[in-house]
Design an enzyme around this catalytic site. Structure first.
Site, PDB file in Angstrom:
ATOM      1  N   TYR A  55       0.843  -1.190   0.000  1.00  0.00           N
ATOM      2  CA  TYR A  55       0.000   0.000   0.000  1.00  0.00           C
ATOM      3  C   TYR A  55       0.884   1.247   0.000  1.00  0.00           C
ATOM      4  CZ  TYR A  55      -3.769  -3.189   1.490  1.00  0.00           C
ATOM      5  OH  TYR A  55      -4.677  -4.207   1.586  1.00  0.00           O
ATOM      6  N   SER A 213     -12.996  -4.517   2.303  1.00  0.00           N
ATOM      7  CA  SER A 213     -13.954  -3.730   1.517  1.00  0.00           C
ATOM      8  C   SER A 213     -15.386  -3.958   1.989  1.00  0.00           C
ATOM      9  CB  SER A 213     -13.831  -4.053   0.020  1.00  0.00           C
ATOM     10  OG  SER A 213     -14.471  -3.069  -0.765  1.00  0.00           O
ATOM     11  N   LEU A 215     -17.476  -1.916   2.918  1.00  0.00           N
ATOM     12  CA  LEU A 215     -18.347  -0.848   2.421  1.00  0.00           C
ATOM     13  C   LEU A 215     -18.275  -0.730   0.903  1.00  0.00           C
ATOM     14  CD1 LEU A 215     -17.739   1.857   5.174  1.00  0.00           C
ATOM     15  CD2 LEU A 215     -19.632   0.236   4.974  1.00  0.00           C
ATOM     16  N   GLY A 216     -17.859  -1.812   0.247  1.00  0.00           N
ATOM     17  CA  GLY A 216     -17.849  -1.816  -1.211  1.00  0.00           C
ATOM     18  C   GLY A 216     -17.043  -0.684  -1.799  1.00  0.00           C
TER      19      GLY A 216
END
Length: 326
Positions: A55, A213, A215-216
């Site tokens: 990241y 993810s 929360l998409g």
């Protein structure tokens, strides 16, 4: 903050996914703002912090986390991953994905695992990683061989618990036979169901699920109408202009239900996920302290069975347009 158990590791029911705090994910961000977000997460009880050596550039996200936890290391469960930030000169293999860039490059060869871990320890400025994941299975390496090298890290005290990310049920079972796996991290949310075989295998083996993810990629906050410049979600088919508009229309019943309950759509999405299994935890990410605190408050919500039934009914009619990463 309520806690849950992944294998033998106790963590907050809702932690914090730090990926969003590196530039190039949701557009630009400076370290001052990023560190304020991490502090807000820790102060609100989101002390399971998830990062990766991949990241940001040159270990940026791990180094950011390392600075944020300095002086409060004992409070925090630090999770990181390896296999994508491949040392210069080393080979890599293609892992196909559904985003526009088409593939990730992976190397999880056993001979490199210790070096990955030592680099992450330096970035994080700590002497042990609490939960260490293989970020993606390497198509050229049997997962049990990678797991064997990871087990040596536990034996030598560099790592406390082992995890796998983005794996199948068969891969989880093969790795677990080599060394107990504490957690498996896979995408799971209202718009991306978890693989049923993987969930059943995790339950059988006593392995916890960490939902990434949840929360998409921000969609389930109900606030994403368009993407800004530099937002990596431009690579995601679900966020193309046409698909995003249609998906927002289909998501309207969930947004309305959240309003009726006096919750944010994000809180409802997170609380729903926690109700799916007693050994699932989530790691939403945000750059805004107020949103972080709202998200973490969802750990205290209890949804009535009638509410869960209404959500399930709405989701049955929620046919998402476009793919996700995997």
């Amino acid at each position: 903050m309520k806690t849950r158990v992944l294998g033998n590791l106790e963590v907050p029911a809702i932690g914090f996914g730090a990926m969003v705090l590196s530039p190039g994910v949701y557009g630009e961000i400076d370290d001052t703002r990023a560190e304020a977000a991490l502090k807000a997460a820790l102060d609100a009880g989101g002390t399971h912090v998830d990062t990766s050596d991949a990241y940001g550039s040159d270990g940026h996200n791990e180094r950011l986390v390392g600075r944020a936890i300095k002086g409060r290391r004992d409070e925090v469960v630090v999770a990181t991953k390896f296999g994508l930030a491949i040392p210069e000169g080393e080979p890599s293999r293609s892992y196909p994905v559904g985003y526009a860039f088409g593939e990730l490059r992976v190397n999880a060869e056993p001979r490199l695992v210790r070096g990955y871990a030592e680099r992450s320890l330096r970035n994080l400025d700590t002497d042990v990683i609490d939960l260490y994941y293989a970020h993606y299975p390497d198509p050229g390496v049997p997962i049990e061989e990678t797991a064997g090298a990871m087990a040596e890290l536990v034996r030598d005290g560099l790592v406390r618990y082992l995890g796998l990310s983005n794996v199948s049920a068969a891969q989880l079972r093969a790795a677990h036979a080599v060394h107990p796996v504490t957690a498996v991290q896979n995408e799971w949310s209202m718009w991306r169901p978890v693989d049923a075989d993987l969930l059943a295998t995790a339950r059988e083996l006593g392995v916890g699920i960490v939902a990434w993810s949840p929360l998409g990629n921000g969609f389930l906050t109900g606030t994403v109408q368009a993407l800004g410049e530099g937002d990596f979600r431009h690579n995601a088919p679900r966020f193309s202009a046409e698909n995003l508009a249609g998906n927002n229309d289909r998501y309207a019943p969930i947004r309305s239900l959240a309003t009726h309950l006096g919750l944010t759509p994000a809180q409802l999405a997170l609380a729903w996920l926690l109700h799916q299994d007693e050994h699932v935890v989530t790691i939403p990410g945000s750059r805004t302290p107020a949103h972080i605190e709202e998200n973490l408050a969802a750990a205290d919500l209890t949804l009535h069975p009638d509410t869960l039934a209404r959500i399930d009914e709405a989701l049955r009619g929620f046919e998402v347009s476009g793919g996700t990463l995997l």
